[in-house]
Scaffold this active site. Structure first.
Site, short mmCIF file in Angstrom:
data_model
loop_
_atom_site.label_atom_id
_atom_site.label_comp_id
_atom_site.label_asym_id
_atom_site.label_seq_id
_atom_site.Cartn_x
_atom_site.Cartn_y
_atom_site.Cartn_z
CD GLU A 93 -12.80 -5.61 -1.73
OE1 GLU A 93 -11.59 -5.93 -1.74
OE2 GLU A 93 -13.71 -6.45 -1.62
CB SER A 140 -8.28 -5.86 -3.45
OG SER A 140 -8.96 -4.63 -3.63
CG HIS A 196 -0.09 1.95 -9.24
ND1 HIS A 196 -0.27 1.54 -7.93
CD2 HIS A 196 -1.22 2.63 -9.57
CE1 HIS A 196 -1.46 1.94 -7.50
NE2 HIS A 196 -2.05 2.61 -8.47
CG ASP A 240 -2.05 0.96 1.13
OD1 ASP A 240 -2.31 1.45 0.02
OD2 ASP A 240 -2.68 1.24 2.16
N GLY A 241 0.33 2.31 -0.61
CA GLY A 241 1.00 3.62 -0.55
C GLY A 241 1.57 4.10 -1.87
CD GLU A 266 2.91 -13.52 15.48
OE1 GLU A 266 2.95 -12.34 15.90
OE2 GLU A 266 2.47 -14.47 16.14
NE ARG A 281 -2.86 -1.53 4.56
CZ ARG A 281 -4.08 -1.66 4.10
NH1 ARG A 281 -4.83 -2.66 4.52
NH2 ARG A 281 -4.60 -0.82 3.24
CG LEU A 337 10.46 -16.77 -3.76
CD1 LEU A 337 9.89 -16.80 -2.33
CD2 LEU A 337 11.15 -15.42 -4.00
NE ARG A 394 -1.55 6.50 1.23
CZ ARG A 394 -1.43 5.66 2.25
NH1 ARG A 394 -1.21 6.12 3.46
NH2 ARG A 394 -1.52 4.36 2.05
#
Ligand code: FPP
Length: 233
Positions: free
Chosen positions: A65, A63, A35, A18-19, A200, A181, A129, A22
């Site tokens: 949303e 997402s 992005h 996220d971010g 966690e 996050r 991985l 901004r």
């Protein structure tokens, strides 16, 4: 850095990236530039995760949303996914990375869907991985899809946890140990709802494009100092 043989080393890390918006707005730039910078961060984090010996990395790229964003931003993200799939898969394969997708990727159209499936096929023998791109992913949607699968298979009740678990998008991928996050918000936003029952959490104010290998190591170190009890006293 934590010893990766230590049971406190996270085998599977999920990240809510996220971010980006901004980060760009702070610089007077269009959100899509954020992005694009976020895509660079993805490359660095995949490399570092691999170097650290992390086995699974789940990245929340879009997402269910996110469709509420402007068409310009959605088109820009679609283009970035396309560019990524076109240009980065070979490098990932040569570094032992297996690429997988979780979510209803087909909503992004036939070309992205095909590139995504090709990337999965092309890297399927890699095991160093596994990077799971969560695209058009929603945790609630995943659970609803699993229930509908059970119904369509006419499975007789009572439904067990195992029956539901085995119908999640990627049932062979272990649950995430650590969820990170970036961007300063303290919520999970519909990410890996079923799988994160005992994960966690690690939150940082840093915007995703600024998140780098060093920050990933900080999160892993923080995790390694925690005691996981899984509900046991
Ligand atoms: C959230 O930041 C980020 C997204 C919705 C998109 C994530 C996409 C990338 C990291 C780049 C592309 C990735 C790949 C794998 C090609 P935000 O836009 O919600 O930021 P904000 O909260 O500051 O507005």
């Amino acid at each position: 850095m934590a010893d990766k043989d230590d049971r406190n080393f996270p085998g599977h890390i999920g990240i809510i990236m996220d971010g980006n918006g901004r980060w760009a707005e702070k610089r007077g730039l269009a959100r899509i530039i954020g992005h694009r910078a976020g895509m660079k961060a993805v490359e660095e984090i995949v490399d570092r995760a691999s170097g650290l010996g992390i086995k699974y990395l789940s990245l929340y790229a879009f997402s269910t949303e996110n469709w509420r964003r402007t068409p310009i931003e959605i088109d820009g993200l679609r283009e970035l996914f396309r560019i990524y799939l076109m240009n980065k898969v070979e490098k990932m394969r040569s570094r032992g990375v297996r690429i997988r997708f979780a979510g209803r990727v087909d909503a992004f159209g036939p070309d992205i869907t095909k590139s995504a499936r090709d990337a999965e096929e092309y890297t399927k023998n890699n095991a160093k991985l596994t990077v799971v791109f969560c695209v058009n992913y929603g945790g609630r949607q995943e659970i609803v899809d699993a229930v509908n699968n059970l119904l369509s298979e006419r499975v007789e009740g009572p439904v067990t946890e195992e029956a539901l678990r085995s119908r999640m998008y990627l049932p062979d991928v272990p649950d995430p140990d650590l969820l990170i996050r970036t961007g300063g918000e303290l919520r999970m936003s519909n990410f890996l709802l079923w799988e994160s029952a005992y994960s966690e959490y690690y939150f940082t104010d840093m915007y995703w494009p600024d998140f780098n290998g060093e920050e990933l190591e900080k999160a892993v170190l923080d995790y390694s100092r925690r005691e996981r009890r899984y509900g046991v006293a």
